[in-house]
Design an enzyme around this catalytic site. Structure first.
Site: not given
Ligand code: NDP
Length: 500
Positions: A404, A199, A307, A273
């Site tokens: 973060e 996904k 991250c 992660e």
């Molecule tokens: P999310 O954790 O929401 O997104 C990561 C993935 O999880 C996306 O594919 C998202 O889908 C999906 N997702 C969202 N909600 C659910 C759920 N309940 N169950 C399963 N999968 C889910 O990150 P965001 O994009 O909202 O970013 C928010 C914050 O997260 C950022 O500002 C940053 O601080 C942090 N972040 C950290 C990352 C890392 O690598 N450590 C990467 C990305 C974000 P969708 O995109 O469709 O919402």
């Protein structure tokens, strides 16, 4: 001709000449984006049963690129069923050397189409083309090459144990490295004989869909890889599905916690992660000019959407002033703008939502009393942009030192002794990465033994290699990706068997 320097005058180089760069955009002609994309299930693109689509845009100009299917639970069910039947039919039983051939083919196809992938990645996600071209795509290919090498050597990877695949892996990835994260997830899963339902993130689905084309092209058996696009709900449906044996997630700590709760009490394996708030620690004996490059790379690479970004700079008090002066000077030379321009250092922020989050935290930093510095630079009128930013006068309790930000924002703190540096570095709920800059090898070892972080770079930052494991402690998650360690989460290891 250089300018004469009068005796006794400051001989340090003065501020770099303000170069004017002619635009050098990479052409978009190499990519052909369809108006509408279906889901990739059972080796074919299919219309979503949900009947829903959503737009994916170019964050540098807010223009729509394509419509992408929004998979509902019924679509996820189809994808899991396809993955299960591929696993049951021949994939899991295929000799490792034959699985390896598919991985090698994918790796080579990524190399052959690397420009196309790089341009599409920059268009859909906003990252500078020089990063997608030189980092994301080559590393994604390297992951497939690396894990192809393991596919027929699993018995040697885990001596005295026999390695069996788990079944169907549900893999949920974020928007900061869309293709690379797909490679981090798919390559070890396939090498170990699992099938996958991937996904991608809502804002960056296009390179995963191009990867689906590659998967068709290399004739991977249908159903071995399935790609369900959608938002968080789609991810949640993958997590909930009873036919999934393992969940691999990269994203926010908040969603990681939700997923951990959702799989509690089931037999699903889980690796997470998650976020980070890494300390990049500069001691007074460090080569400062090199450290400046490492600091800049640590926090402004990929607009800080990383991250493991070195978002907390800890500088030894005695060198704080020269470090700050050099950093400010360097920030003025960073070029912010068109992600497709080969001279661009900082591209667009990935989404409006992320921009708002950065703005909110930066405002909190100012309100809490930290001093903000931003270089003068013109930002494009349309799209989502944020200037490279640094804060001084930051204290441990400030939100910008704890949360973060996931943007191009550096919080600078100082320390006097190694013990104080360590105390401050470890004072975070996260534990993903850290950096240490010092001339002394003994100090590097002393620090790295005590830092609670999964990945620690010494006199460098943000270096990645498929052979090197990556992952966190504490709220940064658990499990490792990359290297030999990255195979284990996709395997049932049974005592006996394997090589001796
Ligand atoms: P999310 O954790 O929401 O997104 C990561 C993935 O999880 C996306 O594919 C998202 O889908 C999906 N997702 C969202 N909600 C659910 C759920 N309940 N169950 C399963 N999968 C889910 O990150 P965001 O994009 O909202 O970013 C928010 C914050 O997260 C950022 O500002 C940053 O601080 C942090 N972040 C950290 C990352 C890392 O690598 N450590 C990467 C990305 C974000 P969708 O995109 O469709 O919402």
């Amino acid at each position: 001709m250089g300018k004469d320097i009068e005796p006794g005058k400051d001989r340090r180089p003065q501020r770099a000449t303000a170069w004017e760069y002619a635009p050098a955009p990479e052409s978009k002609d190499i990519v052909s984006i369809q108006d509408r994309y279906g889901l990739f299930i059972g080796g074919k693109f299919v219309e979503p049963l949900s009947g829903r689509y959503f737009d994916t845009i170019d964050p540098s100009n807010e223009e729509k690129l394509a419509e992408v299917a929004d998979a509902g639970p019924e679509d996820v069910d189809l994808a899991v069923t396809a993955a299960r039947s591929a696993w049951d039919s021949d994939w899991a039983g295929l000799p490792g050397k034959d699985r390896a051939k598919f991985l090698y083919r994918i790796a080579r196809a990524l190399q052959e189409r690397s420009r196309e992938f790089a341009v599409l990645e920059s268009m859909d996600g906003g990252k500078p083309i020089k990063e997608s071209r030189d980092v994301d795509v080559p590393l994604a290919a390297a992951h497939f090459f690396y894990y192809a090498g393991w596919a027929d050597k699993l018995d040697y990877a885990f001596p005295h144990r026999s390695a069996r695949p788990l079944g169907v892996a549900g893999q949920i990835i974020p928007w900061n490295f869309p293709l690379l994260m797909a490679a981090w997830k798919l390559a070890p899963a396939l090498a170990t004989g699992n099938t996958a339902v991937l996904k991608p993130a809502e804002t960056t689905p296009l390179t995963a869909l191009l990867l689906a084309e590659v998967i068709q092209e290399v004739e991977l058996p249908p159903g071995v890889v399935n790609i369900v696009t959608g938002a968080g709900e789609t991810g949640a449906a993958v997590v909930r599905h009873p036919g999934v044996d393992k969940i691999a997630f990269t994203g926010s700590t908040e969603v990681g916690k939700l997923i951990r709760r959702a799989v509690a009490g089931t037999s699903k394996r889980l690796t997470l992660e998650l976020g980070g708030k890494a300390a990049n620690i500069v001691f007074e004996d460090a080569p400062l000019d090199q450290a400046i490059e490492g600091i800049v790379n640590g926090i402004y690479f990929n607009q800080g959407h990383v991250c493991c970004a070195g978002s907390r700079l800890l500088v030894q008090e005695s060198v704080f002033e020269p470090v700050l002066e050099k950093l400010k000077e360097r920030l003025q030379t960073l070029r912010v703008g068109d992600p497709l321009d080969k001279n661009t250092d900082l591209g667009a922020i990935n989404s409006r939502q992320q921009l708002e989050k950065i703005e909110e935290l930066v405002e909190a930093g100012v309100e809490e009393g930290a001093q903000m510095y931003q270089p003068e630079c013109l930002l494009p009128e349309r799209g989502f942009w944020f200037r490279p930013t640094l804060f001084t006068g930051v204290s441990q309790s400030h939100r910008i030192a704890r949360e973060e930000i996931f943007g191009p924002v550096l919080s600078i703190l100082t320390f006097r002794t190694p013990e104080e540096a360590l105390e401050k570095a470890n004072n975070t709920p996260y534990g993903l990465s850290a950096g240490v800059w010092t001339e002394k090898g003994s100090r590097i070892l002393w620090m790295t033994e005590r830092l609670r972080a999964g990945v620690i770079w010494a006199n460098t930052y943000n270096r990645f290699d498929p052979a090197s494991p990556f992952g966190g402690y504490k709220e940064s998650g658990f499990g490792r990706e990359g290297g030999l360690h990255g195979l284990a989460p996709y395997l049932e290891l049974v005592d006996g068997g394997g090589s001796r």
